[in-house]
Design a protein around this motif. Structure first.
Motif, PDB file in Angstrom:
ATOM      1  N   ARG A   1      13.115  73.074  69.837  1.00  0.00           N
ATOM      2  CA  ARG A   1      12.768  74.203  70.704  1.00  0.00           C
ATOM      3  C   ARG A   1      12.790  73.816  72.188  1.00  0.00           C
ATOM      4  NH1 ARG A   1       9.797  78.916  70.266  1.00  0.00           N
ATOM      5  NH2 ARG A   1       9.255  78.477  68.121  1.00  0.00           N
ATOM      6  N   ASP A   2      12.134  72.736  72.537  1.00  0.00           N
ATOM      7  CA  ASP A   2      11.994  72.404  73.954  1.00  0.00           C
ATOM      8  C   ASP A   2      13.179  71.641  74.526  1.00  0.00           C
ATOM      9  OD1 ASP A   2       9.537  73.720  74.129  1.00  0.00           O
ATOM     10  OD2 ASP A   2       8.478  71.959  73.358  1.00  0.00           O
ATOM     11  N   VAL A   3      13.744  70.724  73.781  1.00  0.00           N
ATOM     12  CA  VAL A   3      14.837  69.904  74.301  1.00  0.00           C
ATOM     13  C   VAL A   3      16.161  70.661  74.323  1.00  0.00           C
ATOM     14  CG1 VAL A   3      16.220  67.811  73.909  1.00  0.00           C
ATOM     15  CG2 VAL A   3      13.729  67.735  73.635  1.00  0.00           C
ATOM     16  N   HIS A   4      16.461  71.400  73.264  1.00  0.00           N
ATOM     17  CA  HIS A   4      17.773  72.038  73.150  1.00  0.00           C
ATOM     18  C   HIS A   4      17.783  73.527  73.465  1.00  0.00           C
ATOM     19  CE1 HIS A   4      18.038  68.419  70.548  1.00  0.00           C
ATOM     20  NE2 HIS A   4      19.204  68.316  71.151  1.00  0.00           N
ATOM     21  N   PHE A   5      16.665  74.223  73.238  1.00  0.00           N
ATOM     22  CA  PHE A   5      16.643  75.683  73.372  1.00  0.00           C
ATOM     23  C   PHE A   5      15.797  76.180  74.529  1.00  0.00           C
ATOM     24  CE2 PHE A   5      17.527  75.262  68.697  1.00  0.00           C
ATOM     25  CZ  PHE A   5      18.808  75.812  68.726  1.00  0.00           C
ATOM     26  N   ASP A   6      15.367  75.283  75.407  1.00  0.00           N
ATOM     27  CA  ASP A   6      14.582  75.669  76.585  1.00  0.00           C
ATOM     28  C   ASP A   6      13.389  76.556  76.199  1.00  0.00           C
ATOM     29  OD1 ASP A   6      14.004  75.592  79.323  1.00  0.00           O
ATOM     30  OD2 ASP A   6      15.214  77.388  79.740  1.00  0.00           O
ATOM     31  N   GLY A   7      12.801  76.280  75.027  1.00  0.00           N
ATOM     32  CA  GLY A   7      11.630  77.007  74.574  1.00  0.00           C
ATOM     33  C   GLY A   7      11.904  78.409  74.054  1.00  0.00           C
ATOM     34  N   LYS A   8      13.173  78.808  73.951  1.00  0.00           N
ATOM     35  CA  LYS A   8      13.516  80.196  73.616  1.00  0.00           C
ATOM     36  C   LYS A   8      13.969  80.402  72.170  1.00  0.00           C
ATOM     37  CE  LYS A   8      14.765  81.329  78.339  1.00  0.00           C
ATOM     38  NZ  LYS A   8      14.856  80.147  79.134  1.00  0.00           N
ATOM     39  N   HIS A   9      13.966  79.358  71.358  1.00  0.00           N
ATOM     40  CA  HIS A   9      14.436  79.479  69.967  1.00  0.00           C
ATOM     41  C   HIS A   9      13.703  78.432  69.150  1.00  0.00           C
ATOM     42  CE1 HIS A   9      17.149  79.099  66.493  1.00  0.00           C
ATOM     43  NE2 HIS A   9      17.743  80.213  66.866  1.00  0.00           N
ATOM     44  N   ALA A  10      13.391  78.773  67.935  1.00  0.00           N
ATOM     45  CA  ALA A  10      12.691  77.828  67.055  1.00  0.00           C
ATOM     46  C   ALA A  10      13.560  76.607  66.767  1.00  0.00           C
ATOM     47  CB  ALA A  10      12.324  78.519  65.747  1.00  0.00           C
ATOM     48  N   THR A  11      12.915  75.496  66.500  1.00  0.00           N
ATOM     49  CA  THR A  11      13.605  74.261  66.142  1.00  0.00           C
ATOM     50  C   THR A  11      14.456  74.474  64.897  1.00  0.00           C
ATOM     51  OG1 THR A  11      11.925  72.861  67.157  1.00  0.00           O
ATOM     52  CG2 THR A  11      13.232  71.870  65.362  1.00  0.00           C
ATOM     53  N   GLU A  12      15.675  73.983  64.952  1.00  0.00           N
ATOM     54  CA  GLU A  12      16.594  74.034  63.809  1.00  0.00           C
ATOM     55  C   GLU A  12      16.541  72.673  63.109  1.00  0.00           C
ATOM     56  OE1 GLU A  12      18.738  76.464  62.677  1.00  0.00           O
ATOM     57  OE2 GLU A  12      18.613  77.945  64.284  1.00  0.00           O
ATOM     58  N   HIS A  13      16.306  72.708  61.812  1.00  0.00           N
ATOM     59  CA  HIS A  13      16.260  71.485  61.010  1.00  0.00           C
ATOM     60  C   HIS A  13      17.637  71.230  60.407  1.00  0.00           C
ATOM     61  CE1 HIS A  13      11.884  70.596  60.898  1.00  0.00           C
ATOM     62  NE2 HIS A  13      11.911  71.778  61.481  1.00  0.00           N
ATOM     63  N   MET A  14      18.139  70.010  60.584  1.00  0.00           N
ATOM     64  CA  MET A  14      19.405  69.628  59.978  1.00  0.00           C
ATOM     65  C   MET A  14      19.151  69.351  58.502  1.00  0.00           C
ATOM     66  SD  MET A  14      22.677  69.129  60.276  1.00  0.00           S
ATOM     67  CE  MET A  14      22.998  68.890  62.018  1.00  0.00           C
ATOM     68  N   VAL A  15      19.799  70.142  57.679  1.00  0.00           N
ATOM     69  CA  VAL A  15      19.709  69.994  56.236  1.00  0.00           C
ATOM     70  C   VAL A  15      20.967  69.265  55.782  1.00  0.00           C
ATOM     71  CG1 VAL A  15      19.664  71.230  54.035  1.00  0.00           C
ATOM     72  CG2 VAL A  15      18.331  72.075  55.985  1.00  0.00           C
ATOM     73  N   THR A  16      20.780  68.244  54.976  1.00  0.00           N
ATOM     74  CA  THR A  16      21.908  67.492  54.425  1.00  0.00           C
ATOM     75  C   THR A  16      21.802  67.533  52.908  1.00  0.00           C
ATOM     76  OG1 THR A  16      21.963  66.027  56.353  1.00  0.00           O
ATOM     77  CG2 THR A  16      23.049  65.231  54.343  1.00  0.00           C
ATOM     78  N   ILE A  17      22.903  67.925  52.283  1.00  0.00           N
ATOM     79  CA  ILE A  17      22.989  67.940  50.825  1.00  0.00           C
ATOM     80  C   ILE A  17      24.132  67.019  50.429  1.00  0.00           C
ATOM     81  CG2 ILE A  17      23.467  69.334  48.770  1.00  0.00           C
ATOM     82  CD1 ILE A  17      22.407  71.767  50.399  1.00  0.00           C
ATOM     83  N   THR A  18      23.838  66.026  49.611  1.00  0.00           N
ATOM     84  CA  THR A  18      24.904  65.145  49.138  1.00  0.00           C
ATOM     85  C   THR A  18      25.767  65.909  48.139  1.00  0.00           C
ATOM     86  OG1 THR A  18      23.495  64.260  47.390  1.00  0.00           O
ATOM     87  CG2 THR A  18      23.585  63.020  49.477  1.00  0.00           C
ATOM     88  N   LEU A  19      27.052  65.677  48.218  1.00  0.00           N
ATOM     89  CA  LEU A  19      28.005  66.306  47.308  1.00  0.00           C
ATOM     90  C   LEU A  19      28.610  65.226  46.434  1.00  0.00           C
ATOM     91  CD1 LEU A  19      29.913  68.620  49.814  1.00  0.00           C
ATOM     92  CD2 LEU A  19      28.113  69.288  48.210  1.00  0.00           C
ATOM     93  N   SER A  20      28.494  65.386  45.138  1.00  0.00           N
ATOM     94  CA  SER A  20      29.154  64.440  44.252  1.00  0.00           C
ATOM     95  C   SER A  20      30.638  64.737  44.273  1.00  0.00           C
ATOM     96  CB  SER A  20      28.605  64.563  42.828  1.00  0.00           C
ATOM     97  OG  SER A  20      29.020  65.781  42.246  1.00  0.00           O
ATOM     98  N   GLN A  21      31.452  63.746  44.070  1.00  0.00           N
ATOM     99  CA  GLN A  21      32.897  63.952  44.069  1.00  0.00           C
ATOM    100  C   GLN A  21      33.313  64.893  42.948  1.00  0.00           C
ATOM    101  OE1 GLN A  21      34.884  63.175  46.581  1.00  0.00           O
ATOM    102  NE2 GLN A  21      32.979  62.507  47.506  1.00  0.00           N
ATOM    103  N   SER A  22      32.578  64.892  41.833  1.00  0.00           N
ATOM    104  CA  SER A  22      32.936  65.802  40.743  1.00  0.00           C
ATOM    105  C   SER A  22      32.648  67.245  41.129  1.00  0.00           C
ATOM    106  CB  SER A  22      32.189  65.431  39.462  1.00  0.00           C
ATOM    107  OG  SER A  22      30.800  65.547  39.649  1.00  0.00           O
ATOM    108  N   ALA A  23      31.571  67.496  41.887  1.00  0.00           N
ATOM    109  CA  ALA A  23      31.263  68.864  42.314  1.00  0.00           C
ATOM    110  C   ALA A  23      32.304  69.358  43.309  1.00  0.00           C
ATOM    111  CB  ALA A  23      29.878  68.927  42.931  1.00  0.00           C
ATOM    112  N   ALA A  24      32.703  68.482  44.222  1.00  0.00           N
ATOM    113  CA  ALA A  24      33.674  68.873  45.231  1.00  0.00           C
ATOM    114  C   ALA A  24      35.072  69.026  44.647  1.00  0.00           C
ATOM    115  CB  ALA A  24      33.685  67.851  46.373  1.00  0.00           C
ATOM    116  N   ALA A  25      35.314  68.430  43.504  1.00  0.00           N
ATOM    117  CA  ALA A  25      36.660  68.452  42.926  1.00  0.00           C
ATOM    118  C   ALA A  25      36.913  69.643  42.005  1.00  0.00           C
ATOM    119  CB  ALA A  25      36.906  67.163  42.141  1.00  0.00           C
ATOM    120  N   GLN A  26      35.873  70.468  41.775  1.00  0.00           N
ATOM    121  CA  GLN A  26      36.072  71.633  40.908  1.00  0.00           C
ATOM    122  C   GLN A  26      37.032  72.595  41.584  1.00  0.00           C
ATOM    123  OE1 GLN A  26      34.720  71.937  37.804  1.00  0.00           O
ATOM    124  NE2 GLN A  26      33.998  69.863  38.166  1.00  0.00           N
TER     125      GLN A  26
END
Length: 182
Positions: A152-177
């Motif tokens: 909020r404060d560093v990137h959005f100048d207090g005007k937007h809620a903090t965005e959380h970086m979500v990371t989901i691991t992808l198995s090669q078998s899931a990506a290969a479907q």
């Protein structure tokens, strides 16, 4: 229209397809995003450029010829990561698991074959997005983690809620479907 016909129309099976967008989809995508609060509304031009320049990593879902779903995304340069910017599902198509189905469709494309993880950002109060990405992680057998990223404060100048970086691991078998039409 007779009442019986009206009831039939609401019960009629609908045809759902998923495909890569093109520049002619820009206006319909923009309209859809505007229906899906709390998504940030970008300009129509932004959606047009996304649909044309990033079509390999974006998805539109159509039901009976109408765009009812949209994912904008891109491969992060110099990383094996797919970044999903926005997921929009029309109120007409909610409850069908369309968001997750579009994510599955996208991650199975050849253009995303090198992705070992999916990244997105979500504010802490966006319950629908958290539910979608947790469901997707379970479906693909991936680990989900998050950390404050755009604050909020560093990137959005207090005007937007903090965005959380979500990371989901992808198995090669899931990506290969193989990507299916629906």
């Amino acid at each position: 229209m007779p009442k019986d016909m009206a009831d039939f129309e609401t019960l009629r099976p609908r045809t759902l397809t998923m495909r890569q967008p093109d520049s002619t989809d820009g206006a319909a995508i923009w309209d859809l995003v505007r229906q899906c609060k709390p998504l940030d509304e970008n300009s129509m031009y932004c959606n047009l450029v996304q649909a044309e320049h990033f079509s390999d990593t974006c998805v539109v879902a159509e039901m009976d010829g109408e765009i009812v779903g949209w994912i904008s995304g891109h491969m992060i340069p110099k990383k094996n990561a797919l970044f999903v910017w926005q997921v929009a599902v029309s109120p007409k198509a909610r409850g069908l698991g369309l968001g997750r189905r579009m994510l599955e469709h996208l991650t199975s494309r050849d253009s995303c074959a090198g992705a070992t993880c999916l990244n997105t950002t979500i504010t802490k109060d966006n319950d629908a997005s958290w539910a979608l990405f947790r469901s997707f992680a379970r479906e693909v057998g991936g680990e989900l983690s998050d950390a404050a990223h755009y604050t909020r404060d560093v990137h959005f100048d207090g005007k937007h809620a903090t965005e959380h970086m979500v990371t989901i691991t992808l198995s090669q078998s899931a990506a290969a479907q193989p990507a299916s039409a629906a």
